[in-house]
Scaffold this active site. Structure first.
Site: not given
Ligand code: NAD
Length: 244
Positions: A116, A127, A146, A184, A210
């Site tokens: 992502h 550019c 550019c 995720t 989690l």
């Molecule tokens: P999501 O927020 O949809 O899901 C996060 C998951 O992580 C949930 O299932 C939740 O239960 C779990 N979770 C929360 N805290 C946790 C912990 N301490 N330990 C383990 N699991 C935990 O996020 P996603 O599935 O990554 O997808 C959503 C989109 O959001 C993605 O495209 C991502 O690029 C973007 N995003 C990125 C970031 C980052 O770069 N840090 C932050 C937020 C969202």
């Protein structure tokens, strides 16, 4: 719970998928966190090309805040455990992250795909150059390559856009024998479909999250709890079996 670790010696090709939950304990809010940065905005406004065209100031401001927040964050015990697994695993290991922070790299992971994109890169729509980027981007910031103003955007993949390096990812999924999904929700495609792809290739599939994700029933094994606890414990088990 099957004794997954006992089979470690037989796992040669591992693919790890990570999401926002992995970085939650580094202080970066997930997509769904109540009251978090993401929930204060409508996704259509801040994570689509149409939203950017409508209001570049709002979108750049959102990603400037996230870049500043991510710059201050440190990798946690789960990022560090995954880097250790990569360095001690004798076979192939690919980490694919949906996260746009750089905490995997900060922990030492080398074989990494940011499907992502990355907060710390800027992409010039004039550019087509991409460069490392640490500071804020304003609508008038000129492209260093550019010189054009108004053409830089964060090099992140928005809804409706094609994630990066999908061919490489599907090639790795198609030959892996262990697939581990961490932090995720299983709600954003195409990443949410990776478990089915790995299972089709005959891989053992494991969810570390989690709580049970939307796709939890698709996995052979699940372990639930905070990433900083379940990930290091799981990595220890895998490496202990392998090294014994
Ligand atoms: P999501 O927020 O949809 O899901 C996060 C998951 O992580 C949930 O299932 C939740 O239960 C779990 N979770 C929360 N805290 C946790 C912990 N301490 N330990 C383990 N699991 C935990 O996020 P996603 O599935 O990554 O997808 C959503 C989109 O959001 C993605 O495209 C991502 O690029 C973007 N995003 C990125 C970031 C980052 O770069 N840090 C932050 C937020 C969202």
């Amino acid at each position: 719970m099957l004794n997954l670790a006992a089979n470690m010696a037989s796992y040669q090709r591992i693919v790890i998928l990570t999401g926002a939950g992995l970085s939650a304990e580094s202080g970066l809010g997930t997509f769904r966190d109540a009251g978090g940065l993401w929930t204060k905005y409508d996704l259509e406004d801040i994570a689509t090309p149409e939203g950017f065209a409508r209001d570049p100031v709002l979108v750049q401001g959102f990603y400037n805040d996230r870049r500043a927040q991510a710059a201050a964050a440190e990798p946690n015990a789960a990022h560090l455990a995954l880097a250790r697994l990569e360095s001690e695993h004798a076979g192939a290991l690919l980490t694919v992250t949906q996260n746009i922070d750089c905490l995997h790299e900060a922990a030492g992971t080398k074989g990494l795909i940011h499907m992502h994109g990355e907060l710390f890169k800027a992409w010039c729509l004039a550019c087509d150059s991409r460069q490392a980027w640490q500071s804020d981007i304003a609508p008038e910031t000129p492209c260093p390559a550019c010189g054009k103003a108004g053409a830089l955007r964060p090099d992140v993949v928005w809804f409706g856009e094609m994630p990066y390096r999908m061919e490489e990812i599907y090639a790795a999924l198609g030959t892996c024998d262990l697939f581990i999904s961490i932090g995720t929700s299983g709600s954003v495609y195409p990443a949410a479909g990776f478990v089915a792809e790995a299972a089709r290739a005959g891989a053992r599939t494991v969810e570390l999250n989690l709580e049970p994700s939307d796709g939890a029933s698709l996995f052979d094994d699940t372990r639930h709890g905070p990433a900083t606890q379940v990930v290091p414990a799981f990595v220890d088990e895998l490496l202990k079996t392998k090294n014994s």
